[in-house]
Design a protein around this motif. Structure first.
Motif, PDB file in Angstrom:
ATOM      1  N   GLU A 115       0.829  -1.305  -0.095  1.00 46.01           N
ATOM      2  CA  GLU A 115       0.018  -0.144   0.047  1.00 46.01           C
ATOM      3  C   GLU A 115       0.769   1.362   0.085  1.00 46.01           C
ATOM      4  O   GLU A 115       0.671   2.053  -0.617  1.00 46.01           O
ATOM      5  N   LEU A 116       1.892   1.567   0.843  1.00 46.34           N
ATOM      6  CA  LEU A 116       2.740   2.366   0.890  1.00 46.34           C
ATOM      7  C   LEU A 116       4.110   2.628   0.304  1.00 46.34           C
ATOM      8  O   LEU A 116       4.657   3.730   0.257  1.00 46.34           O
ATOM      9  N   GLY A 117       4.682   1.393   0.185  1.00 44.15           N
ATOM     10  CA  GLY A 117       6.101   1.373  -0.168  1.00 44.15           C
ATOM     11  C   GLY A 117       6.784   0.664   0.557  1.00 44.15           C
ATOM     12  O   GLY A 117       6.799   0.907   1.746  1.00 44.15           O
ATOM     13  N   MET A 118       7.827   0.111   0.204  1.00 42.23           N
ATOM     14  CA  MET A 118       8.908  -0.789   1.202  1.00 42.23           C
ATOM     15  C   MET A 118       9.526   0.128   2.180  1.00 42.23           C
ATOM     16  O   MET A 118       9.622  -0.112   3.147  1.00 42.23           O
ATOM     17  N   ASN A 119      10.027   1.221   1.876  1.00 42.95           N
ATOM     18  CA  ASN A 119      10.861   1.989   2.418  1.00 42.95           C
ATOM     19  C   ASN A 119       9.850   2.882   3.643  1.00 42.95           C
ATOM     20  O   ASN A 119      10.384   3.797   4.474  1.00 42.95           O
ATOM     21  N   LYS A 120       8.581   2.714   3.567  1.00 42.68           N
ATOM     22  CA  LYS A 120       7.617   3.411   4.450  1.00 42.68           C
ATOM     23  C   LYS A 120       7.052   2.552   5.757  1.00 42.68           C
ATOM     24  O   LYS A 120       6.527   3.277   6.374  1.00 42.68           O
ATOM     25  N   VAL A 121       7.381   1.201   5.623  1.00 43.64           N
ATOM     26  CA  VAL A 121       6.923   0.684   6.600  1.00 43.64           C
ATOM     27  C   VAL A 121       8.054  -0.133   7.489  1.00 43.64           C
ATOM     28  O   VAL A 121       8.816  -0.836   6.911  1.00 43.64           O
ATOM     29  N   GLY A 122       8.006   0.255   8.730  1.00 45.26           N
ATOM     30  CA  GLY A 122       9.114  -0.616   9.548  1.00 45.26           C
ATOM     31  C   GLY A 122       8.290  -1.415  10.460  1.00 45.26           C
ATOM     32  O   GLY A 122       7.067  -1.539  10.488  1.00 45.26           O
ATOM     33  N   SER A 123       8.905  -1.853  11.430  1.00 40.10           N
ATOM     34  CA  SER A 123       8.320  -3.292  12.206  1.00 40.10           C
ATOM     35  C   SER A 123       9.002  -3.213  13.572  1.00 40.10           C
ATOM     36  O   SER A 123      10.294  -2.981  13.692  1.00 40.10           O
ATOM     37  N   GLY A 124       8.512  -3.953  14.413  1.00 40.17           N
ATOM     38  CA  GLY A 124       9.071  -4.405  15.406  1.00 40.17           C
ATOM     39  C   GLY A 124       9.652  -5.736  15.514  1.00 40.17           C
ATOM     40  O   GLY A 124       9.914  -6.351  14.072  1.00 40.17           O
ATOM     41  N   VAL A 125      10.080  -6.645  16.257  1.00 40.19           N
ATOM     42  CA  VAL A 125      10.823  -8.180  16.202  1.00 40.19           C
ATOM     43  C   VAL A 125      10.037  -9.038  16.944  1.00 40.19           C
ATOM     44  O   VAL A 125       9.492  -8.884  18.124  1.00 40.19           O
ATOM     45  N   PHE A 126       9.237  -9.639  16.063  1.00 44.03           N
ATOM     46  CA  PHE A 126       8.356 -10.895  16.706  1.00 44.03           C
ATOM     47  C   PHE A 126       8.926 -11.727  17.610  1.00 44.03           C
ATOM     48  O   PHE A 126      10.037 -12.199  17.963  1.00 44.03           O
ATOM     49  N   ARG A 127       8.089 -11.707  18.850  1.00 39.49           N
ATOM     50  CA  ARG A 127       8.454 -12.607  20.104  1.00 39.49           C
ATOM     51  C   ARG A 127       9.593 -11.970  20.816  1.00 39.49           C
ATOM     52  O   ARG A 127      10.061 -12.760  21.544  1.00 39.49           O
ATOM     53  N   GLU A 128      10.027 -10.737  20.704  1.00 40.32           N
ATOM     54  CA  GLU A 128      11.096 -10.068  21.279  1.00 40.32           C
ATOM     55  C   GLU A 128      10.556  -9.013  22.453  1.00 40.32           C
ATOM     56  O   GLU A 128       9.451  -8.558  22.029  1.00 40.32           O
ATOM     57  N   TYR A 129      11.274  -8.814  23.446  1.00 43.18           N
ATOM     58  CA  TYR A 129      10.690  -7.780  24.377  1.00 43.18           C
ATOM     59  C   TYR A 129      11.163  -6.481  23.779  1.00 43.18           C
ATOM     60  O   TYR A 129      12.479  -6.270  23.239  1.00 43.18           O
ATOM     61  N   MET A 130      10.297  -5.421  23.640  1.00 41.15           N
ATOM     62  CA  MET A 130      10.571  -4.183  23.061  1.00 41.15           C
ATOM     63  C   MET A 130      10.126  -3.080  23.656  1.00 41.15           C
ATOM     64  O   MET A 130       9.445  -3.126  24.409  1.00 41.15           O
TER      65      MET A 130
END
Length: 148
Positions: A115-130
């Protein structure tokens, strides 16, 4: 499936003290998958979240994150499936099991990037304490949910 969407002027995610995602103006989206969720919910919610008109123009909420060329961070949050209607300890038995939840989380990220472009969407890390930090702009917080 539940999303908690927060309009932000900035947001970040850190794991073990190191930044893994950081954005300026945009959305912080907390993503929760529950038992019974289906892939088609992801398509609907990604389009809805990326098109949600919650940014101000002309004194009204007229623009989406796409319209303002904003950014998004998506963080997996199984606690969105928690129920606290009985007792004082939340019950998380409705949360989707981790392998399937991670698959759906990654699929949601892919749909948002489409929807937005690859460089527009960041993420957390699955199953990690954040550590998740944000400056909520407004504040504006919207809950989106999709069920049968």
């Amino acid at each position: 499936m539940k999303l908690c969407i927060q309009r932000v002027s900035s947001a970040f995610v850190k794991v073990n003290g190191e930044s893994v995602s950081e954005i300026d103006k945009g959305l912080l989206i907390l993503f929760g998958a529950e038992e019974g969720d289906r892939d088609e919910y992801i398509d609907y919610l990604a389009r809805k979240a990326c098109g949600l008109r919650i940014f101000e123009r002309d004194g009204k909420m007229n623009d989406s994150v796409k319209d303002i060329d904003g950014e998004v961070i998506v963080v997996s949050q199984f606690t969105l499936a928690g129920k606290a209607d009985k007792g004082l300890r939340p019950d998380f038995t409705n949360a989707l099991e981790p392998v399937e939840a991670e698959r759906m989380y990654e699929l949601f990220l892919d749909r948002c990037r489409a929807e937005l472009g690859m460089n527009k969407v960041g993420s957390g890390v699955f199953r990690e304490y954040m550590e998740v930090g944000l400056v909520n702009d407004g504040p504006v917080t919207i809950i989106l949910e999709k069920k049968e």
